[in-house]
Design a protein around this motif. Structure first.
Motif, PDB file in Angstrom:
ATOM      1  N   TYR A   2     -18.000-105.232  13.024  1.00  0.00           N
ATOM      2  CA  TYR A   2     -17.630-104.227  14.410  1.00  0.00           C
ATOM      3  C   TYR A   2     -18.370-104.906  15.410  1.00  0.00           C
ATOM      4  O   TYR A   2     -19.337-105.406  15.222  1.00  0.00           O
ATOM      5  CB  TYR A   2     -17.868-102.919  14.203  1.00  0.00           C
ATOM      6  CG  TYR A   2     -16.934-102.274  13.286  1.00  0.00           C
ATOM      7  CD1 TYR A   2     -15.755-101.477  13.873  1.00  0.00           C
ATOM      8  CD2 TYR A   2     -16.854-101.916  12.209  1.00  0.00           C
ATOM      9  CE1 TYR A   2     -14.595-101.068  13.308  1.00  0.00           C
ATOM     10  CE2 TYR A   2     -16.077-101.319  11.223  1.00  0.00           C
ATOM     11  CZ  TYR A   2     -15.130-100.960  11.833  1.00  0.00           C
ATOM     12  OH  TYR A   2     -14.058-100.289  11.105  1.00  0.00           O
ATOM     13  N   ASP A 129      -7.522-105.785  21.271  1.00  0.00           N
ATOM     14  CA  ASP A 129      -7.491-106.943  20.469  1.00  0.00           C
ATOM     15  C   ASP A 129      -7.588-106.657  18.846  1.00  0.00           C
ATOM     16  O   ASP A 129      -6.984-107.527  18.296  1.00  0.00           O
ATOM     17  CB  ASP A 129      -8.495-107.970  21.175  1.00  0.00           C
ATOM     18  CG  ASP A 129      -9.969-107.506  21.031  1.00  0.00           C
ATOM     19  OD1 ASP A 129     -10.157-106.280  20.773  1.00  0.00           O
ATOM     20  OD2 ASP A 129     -11.068-108.166  21.265  1.00  0.00           O
ATOM     21  N   SER A 130      -8.509-105.802  18.720  1.00  0.00           N
ATOM     22  CA  SER A 130      -8.796-105.685  17.242  1.00  0.00           C
ATOM     23  C   SER A 130      -9.423-104.087  17.016  1.00  0.00           C
ATOM     24  O   SER A 130     -10.062-103.568  17.931  1.00  0.00           O
ATOM     25  CB  SER A 130      -9.946-106.550  16.791  1.00  0.00           C
ATOM     26  OG  SER A 130     -10.428-106.284  15.316  1.00  0.00           O
ATOM     27  N   GLU A 131      -9.296-103.727  15.986  1.00  0.00           N
ATOM     28  CA  GLU A 131      -9.927-102.586  15.552  1.00  0.00           C
ATOM     29  C   GLU A 131     -11.353-102.694  15.448  1.00  0.00           C
ATOM     30  O   GLU A 131     -12.242-101.710  15.453  1.00  0.00           O
ATOM     31  CB  GLU A 131      -9.502-101.697  14.247  1.00  0.00           C
ATOM     32  CG  GLU A 131      -9.868-102.363  12.850  1.00  0.00           C
ATOM     33  CD  GLU A 131      -9.120-103.620  12.645  1.00  0.00           C
ATOM     34  OE1 GLU A 131      -9.591-104.125  11.578  1.00  0.00           O
ATOM     35  OE2 GLU A 131      -8.374-104.030  13.349  1.00  0.00           O
ATOM     36  N   LYS A 132     -12.017-103.663  15.367  1.00  0.00           N
ATOM     37  CA  LYS A 132     -13.293-103.937  15.138  1.00  0.00           C
ATOM     38  C   LYS A 132     -14.128-103.806  16.677  1.00  0.00           C
ATOM     39  O   LYS A 132     -15.245-103.807  16.891  1.00  0.00           O
ATOM     40  CB  LYS A 132     -13.523-105.322  14.936  1.00  0.00           C
ATOM     41  CG  LYS A 132     -12.983-105.764  13.586  1.00  0.00           C
ATOM     42  CD  LYS A 132     -13.551-104.752  12.443  1.00  0.00           C
ATOM     43  CE  LYS A 132     -13.009-105.384  10.994  1.00  0.00           C
ATOM     44  NZ  LYS A 132     -13.696-104.370  10.011  1.00  0.00           N
ATOM     45  N   LEU A 155      -2.577-103.075  17.934  1.00  0.00           N
ATOM     46  CA  LEU A 155      -3.601-104.090  17.809  1.00  0.00           C
ATOM     47  C   LEU A 155      -3.025-105.483  17.772  1.00  0.00           C
ATOM     48  O   LEU A 155      -1.971-106.078  17.014  1.00  0.00           O
ATOM     49  CB  LEU A 155      -4.183-103.631  16.287  1.00  0.00           C
ATOM     50  CG  LEU A 155      -4.921-102.388  16.132  1.00  0.00           C
ATOM     51  CD1 LEU A 155      -5.534-102.228  14.903  1.00  0.00           C
ATOM     52  CD2 LEU A 155      -6.007-102.199  17.175  1.00  0.00           C
ATOM     53  N   GLY A 157      -4.871-108.347  16.962  1.00  0.00           N
ATOM     54  CA  GLY A 157      -5.261-108.817  15.866  1.00  0.00           C
ATOM     55  C   GLY A 157      -5.305-110.468  15.798  1.00  0.00           C
ATOM     56  O   GLY A 157      -5.147-111.148  14.830  1.00  0.00           O
ATOM     57  N   TRP A 158      -5.365-110.928  17.022  1.00  0.00           N
ATOM     58  CA  TRP A 158      -5.500-112.496  17.189  1.00  0.00           C
ATOM     59  C   TRP A 158      -6.923-113.272  16.363  1.00  0.00           C
ATOM     60  O   TRP A 158      -7.869-112.416  16.664  1.00  0.00           O
ATOM     61  CB  TRP A 158      -5.160-112.873  18.584  1.00  0.00           C
ATOM     62  CG  TRP A 158      -6.567-112.772  19.461  1.00  0.00           C
ATOM     63  CD1 TRP A 158      -7.694-112.606  19.501  1.00  0.00           C
ATOM     64  CD2 TRP A 158      -6.223-111.816  20.856  1.00  0.00           C
ATOM     65  NE1 TRP A 158      -8.589-111.955  20.474  1.00  0.00           N
ATOM     66  CE2 TRP A 158      -7.358-111.715  21.353  1.00  0.00           C
ATOM     67  CE3 TRP A 158      -5.092-111.545  21.676  1.00  0.00           C
ATOM     68  CZ2 TRP A 158      -7.696-111.154  22.538  1.00  0.00           C
ATOM     69  CZ3 TRP A 158      -5.095-111.119  22.782  1.00  0.00           C
ATOM     70  CH2 TRP A 158      -6.685-110.849  23.332  1.00  0.00           C
ATOM     71  N   LYS A 163      -7.171-116.737  20.777  1.00  0.00           N
ATOM     72  CA  LYS A 163      -6.897-115.745  22.092  1.00  0.00           C
ATOM     73  C   LYS A 163      -6.170-116.630  22.879  1.00  0.00           C
ATOM     74  O   LYS A 163      -6.339-117.631  23.429  1.00  0.00           O
ATOM     75  CB  LYS A 163      -8.391-115.422  22.500  1.00  0.00           C
ATOM     76  CG  LYS A 163      -9.362-114.808  21.455  1.00  0.00           C
ATOM     77  CD  LYS A 163     -10.928-114.601  22.154  1.00  0.00           C
ATOM     78  CE  LYS A 163     -11.837-113.892  21.304  1.00  0.00           C
ATOM     79  NZ  LYS A 163     -13.099-113.670  21.906  1.00  0.00           N
ATOM     80  N   LYS A 223      -0.631-102.379  13.558  1.00  0.00           N
ATOM     81  CA  LYS A 223      -1.337-103.943  13.567  1.00  0.00           C
ATOM     82  C   LYS A 223       0.166-104.624  13.262  1.00  0.00           C
ATOM     83  O   LYS A 223       0.922-104.417  12.521  1.00  0.00           O
ATOM     84  CB  LYS A 223      -1.909-104.070  12.250  1.00  0.00           C
ATOM     85  CG  LYS A 223      -2.508-105.636  12.184  1.00  0.00           C
ATOM     86  CD  LYS A 223      -3.674-105.565  11.121  1.00  0.00           C
ATOM     87  CE  LYS A 223      -5.119-105.184  11.810  1.00  0.00           C
ATOM     88  NZ  LYS A 223      -6.370-105.310  11.040  1.00  0.00           N
ATOM     89  N   CYS A 300      -1.775 -98.252  10.241  1.00  0.00           N
ATOM     90  CA  CYS A 300      -3.048 -98.058   9.413  1.00  0.00           C
ATOM     91  C   CYS A 300      -3.881 -97.090   9.856  1.00  0.00           C
ATOM     92  O   CYS A 300      -3.883 -96.751  11.170  1.00  0.00           O
ATOM     93  CB  CYS A 300      -3.688 -99.610   9.680  1.00  0.00           C
ATOM     94  SG  CYS A 300      -2.652-101.128   9.286  1.00  0.00           S
TER      95      CYS A 300
END
Length: 315
Positions: A2, A129-132, A155, A157-158, A163, A223, A300
């Motif tokens: 994360y 960009d991300s769930e992180k 998301l 998710g790249w 990027k 996602k 998700c």
């Protein structure tokens, strides 16, 4: 792993971008308004900076001049030596990266809001960009609790090396994708909703800066799997359209065997996947030339860790 880029840090360099696509008018006119009167962007611990991302496209009320600005932040574009022969959006991406980045540097802005409209029935879609990205996911959770109506999380998710979007310039950011709204048109309800979303996001940053911690939570997000194109002839001509039963059903389940297209002959085309998906950007006008009728998404559930209060919170 994360991202904890913001944990323990005060955020005071925040930007609100409109006009990344020059015909998506909610963001364009909100930013123009805030450039004249930034008082709505002022909070106790910071004041956000309004910025018109693509002024030439905005002036002509078109999506872009030479190429999509929101696909112009690839490393190859940002690191190339600029010349007068470069495409306008490439030069503009380099300028934005210098003003609000450079990307992945300590000098980059803490946060960017990027304001968009879509012709699809996406409600108030929150693009991350991300769930992180812990800070942004907490902001999304805060928005979902305080804004009426659906606010699905989309998301990108790249991969790190791919990027491409304006959001990637800052340490973190949130895209707002509101619709349906025709391109080149303002709708009062959509503009008001976008203004409320930005205000809620700014309030969240202000709370964090003042020492508020936020507990862990579970959340649903969507996602991207892959795009789905229209049915086409061998020479690339579109042979049909989004099926009436799919139109406007963004983020709703699409099961194997459900209709997705109808040919001009009347023949129906059915989804042949082996699992339920969740489509988004259904029939987005700008994506016809990209070969996209909709994006297939996976639904998700994620467990987001707590966000600790800023160690340098305001008194």
């Amino acid at each position: 792993m994360y991202s904890t880029a913001f944990v323990g840090h005060h955020l005071n360099r925040v930007a609100v971008m409109g006009g990344t696509h020059g015909n998506e008018l909610s963001g364009v006119y909100l930013v123009k308004h805030w450039l004249q009167d930034p008082s709505e962007l002022q909070r106790r611990t910071f004041t956000a900076t309004p910025f018109l991302a693509n002024p030439k496209a905005t002036e002509r009320c078109i999506r872009y001049v030479n190429q999509d600005l929101n696909r112009s932040f690839k490393k190859s574009f940002l690191t190339s030596k600029g010349t007068q022969d470069d495409l306008y959006e490439v030069r503009r991406a380099q300028e934005i990266n210098q003003l609000f980045g450079p990307r992945d540097s300590a000098d980059a802005f803490d946060f960017i809001f990027d304001l968009h409209n879509t012709t699809s029935n996406m409600a108030a879609c929150l693009i991350v960009d991300s769930e992180k990205s812990v800070f942004t996911m907490h902001m999304c959770h805060h928005i979902q609790k305080h804004i009426q109506g659906p606010c699905p999380i989309y998301l990108l998710g790249w991969p790190e090396q791919e990027k491409f979007a304006l959001l990637s310039v800052a340490k973190n950011g949130l895209g707002l994708e509101l619709g349906p709204q025709p391109h080149g048109v303002l709708r009062a309800d959509v503009l008001s909703h976008m203004k409320a979303l930005v205000a809620c996001g700014l309030d969240f940053i202000d709370l964090f800066n003042q020492g508020t911690s936020f507990p862990a939570f579970d959340t649903v997000a969507y996602k991207v799997i892959e795009p789905m194109d229209f049915p086409r002839s061998p020479d690339g001509e579109i042979l049909g359209f989004v099926h009436p039963q799919l139109q406007d059903k963004d983020f709703l389940p699409l099961k194997p065997g459900d209709p997705i297209f109808q040919l001009f002959s009347g023949e129906e085309i059915f989804y042949k996947g082996d699992a339920t998906i969740y489509p988004a950007f259904i029939n987005e006008a700008a994506y016809y030339k990209k070969g996209v009728a909709f994006f297939k998404l996976e639904k998700c559930t994620f467990s987001i860790p707590p966000l600790e209060a800023s160690a340098t919170s305001a008194p």
